[in-house]
Design a protein around this motif. Structure first.
Motif, mmCIF file in Angstrom:
data_model
loop_
_atom_site.group_PDB
_atom_site.id
_atom_site.type_symbol
_atom_site.label_atom_id
_atom_site.label_comp_id
_atom_site.label_asym_id
_atom_site.label_seq_id
_atom_site.Cartn_x
_atom_site.Cartn_y
_atom_site.Cartn_z
ATOM 1 N N LEU A 241 -21.764 -4.053 -1.791
ATOM 2 C CA LEU A 241 -22.767 -2.992 -1.752
ATOM 3 C C LEU A 241 -23.363 -2.842 -0.355
ATOM 4 N N MET A 244 -20.982 -0.786 1.646
ATOM 5 C CA MET A 244 -21.070 0.612 1.221
ATOM 6 C C MET A 244 -22.342 1.260 1.765
ATOM 7 N N MET A 245 -23.426 0.499 1.758
ATOM 8 C CA MET A 245 -24.703 1.038 2.226
ATOM 9 C C MET A 245 -24.665 1.348 3.724
ATOM 10 N N GLY A 248 -20.400 3.494 4.293
ATOM 11 C CA GLY A 248 -19.620 4.155 3.262
ATOM 12 C C GLY A 248 -19.191 5.582 3.545
ATOM 13 N N THR A 253 -23.297 8.399 7.044
ATOM 14 C CA THR A 253 -23.875 7.457 6.085
ATOM 15 C C THR A 253 -25.399 7.541 6.069
ATOM 16 N N PRO A 263 -25.763 3.051 -2.308
ATOM 17 C CA PRO A 263 -24.491 2.671 -1.679
ATOM 18 C C PRO A 263 -23.404 3.652 -2.104
ATOM 19 N N LYS A 265 -19.223 5.475 -1.105
ATOM 20 C CA LYS A 265 -17.976 5.419 -0.340
ATOM 21 C C LYS A 265 -17.206 6.704 -0.581
#
Length: 316
Positions: A241, A244-245, A248, A253, A263, A265
Motif C-alpha cells: 500500500l 501504491m500511495m 501508483g 500520484t 492507494p 495503481k
C-alpha cells in the motif's frame, strides 16, 4: 458513509457507481496508448466499474466482463510475490520506495540514481523486481508470477498473445533499461529474460471484476475475499500500500491522492485500481489516458466515489 454488510448501504454504493458511470460515460478527454499498437485498437468507449468488498460481494456496472491488458497494475502483484520471498527490508534495500519525479520509463531517472532502481512501479524497478525471483529458468519465473496472479484473481488468467507480441515488438526501450541495470549490478538474472517475463506479465488479460477481487485481496489483509485463501502475508500489505500511495499513478500520484486519499495503481491498458484497506477495492476500466498514462475516467470515478462514500484515508 460506512461500507459494511448492510444491504441498504450496498444498494446506495451501487447507486453511486451507476451515477458515476452515467456522469462520466460522455467524457471525451484522453486517448488510448498509441505506442503499443494493440492498445491503440481497443474501443475507447468501453467503461466498467467494479467494487469487491472484503466479505466477498462484488458490485459491477458497465463493461466489467471485457478482458483488457493488466499492464503496469501487474507490478503490484509481482511486488507482493517478491516481498513474500525476500521480506520488506531486503526488498527495499535492493529496489527502493521513493518517487523519481520522472516518467515511468525514464532512462534519465535511472542515470540520476547511478543506474539503481528507485521504486518497483517505474519500469526499471519493475523489471529488477521480476529478476529478484528465485527461479531456475524463464518458464519457472513466469509460472511463479502467473500462479500468484491466479490466486489474487481467484481464477486462471491467461496472456493475451496479441498484446504480448505487440509489446515484444516495441520494447527496445525496456531492453535497454534492463542492460543498464545489468551494468550497475542491479539485475539479478539475464536481462533479456527479465525483460521478456516483465513484458509477458503486462500482457495478462483481466476483467474489471478480476481487478476488483485482486485489489480486494489486498484490502482484506492478503486473503482473497471470494476464495478465502491467504495469498500474501498480512505483514506485506503495508509496503504494498505504501508503494501504491507514493508511486501508483506516476507523476500524477499527488493529484490522485489529493482527490481520493487512497492507494492506487494505474496501467496503460486503461485500468485503475484503488484500495480502501479493511473495506473494499475499486477497479475501473476505460482506455483513454491522460498524458501520464492514467485512465481519465478512472480517476474521475475514484474521486467521485471516494467523496460520496467517505473513503479517503486522510479524513479518518
Amino acid at each position: 458513509m460506512s461500507v459494511n454488510q448492510n444491504p441498504e448501504q450496498r444498494k446506495q454504493v451501487l447507486d453511486f457507481m451507476t451515477s458515476a458511470h452515467q456522469s462520466f460515460s460522455s467524457v471525451k478527454e484522453g486517448a488510448n496508448a498509441s505506442y503499443i499498437p494493440f492498445l491503440a485498437s481497443v474501443p475507447s468507449d468501453l467503461f466498467g466499474i467494479a467494487i469487491a468488498f472484503t466479505d466477498g460481494e462484488v458490485l459491477e456496472v458497465g463493461d466489467t466482463k471485457y478482458e483488457f491488458a493488466i499492464e503496469s497494475i501487474s507490478k503490484v502483484f509481482t511486488l507482493a510475490r517478491v516481498l513474500e520471498e525476500l521480506g520488506k527490508e531486503e526488498f527495499k534495500a535492493k529496489i527502493g520506495s521513493n518517487a523519481t519525479g520522472e516518467p515511468f520509463n525514464s532512462v534519465i531517472a535511472l542515470e540520476l540514481h547511478k543506474e539503481h532502481p528507485y521504486n518497483p512501479f517505474d519500469n526499471a524497478g519493475a523489471i529488477a523486481t521480476v529478476s529478484l525471483l528465485n527461479a531456475k529458468s524463464s518458464d519457472d519465473r513466469w509460472n511463479q508470477i502467473i500462479s500468484n496472479y491466479n490466486l489474487f484473481a481467484g481464477r486462471e488468467l491467461a496472456v493475451n498473445n496479441e498484446v504480448y507480441q505487440s509489446e515484444s515488438d516495441t520494447n527496445a526501450h525496456n531492453r535497454g533499461i534492463s542492460w543498464l541495470l545489468k551494468n550497475s549490478g542491479n539485475m539479478y538474472t539475464d536481462p533479456d529474460q527479465a525483460c521478456d517475463v516483465y513484458t509477458r506479465q503486462c500482457s495478462v488479460a483481466i476483467t474489471c471484476r478480476d481487478l476488483a477481487i485482486m485489489g480486494g485481496t489486498i484490502a482484506n489483509g492478503g486473503i482473497n475475499p471470494v476464495t478465502k485463501k491467504q495469498v500474501v502475508n498480512k505483514e506485506n500489505i503495508q509496503p504494498i500500500l505504501a508503494e501504491m500511495m507514493m508511486n501508483g499513478l506516476y507523476e500524477n500520484t499527488g493529484n490522485w491522492l489529493y482527490s481520493t486519499g487512497l492507494p492506487g495503481k494505474s496501467g496503460v491498458g486503461g485500468g485503475i485500481l484503488a484500495v480502501v484497506p479493511g473495506k473494499c477495492a475499486l477497479a475501473v476500466f476505460a482506455p483513454p489516458l491522460d498524458i501520464h498514462g492514467n485512465s481519465v475516467k478512472g480517476q474521475k470515478v475514484g474521486a467521485f466515489l471516494s467523496e460520496k462514500l467517505g473513503w479517503s484515508l486522510f479524513n479518518k
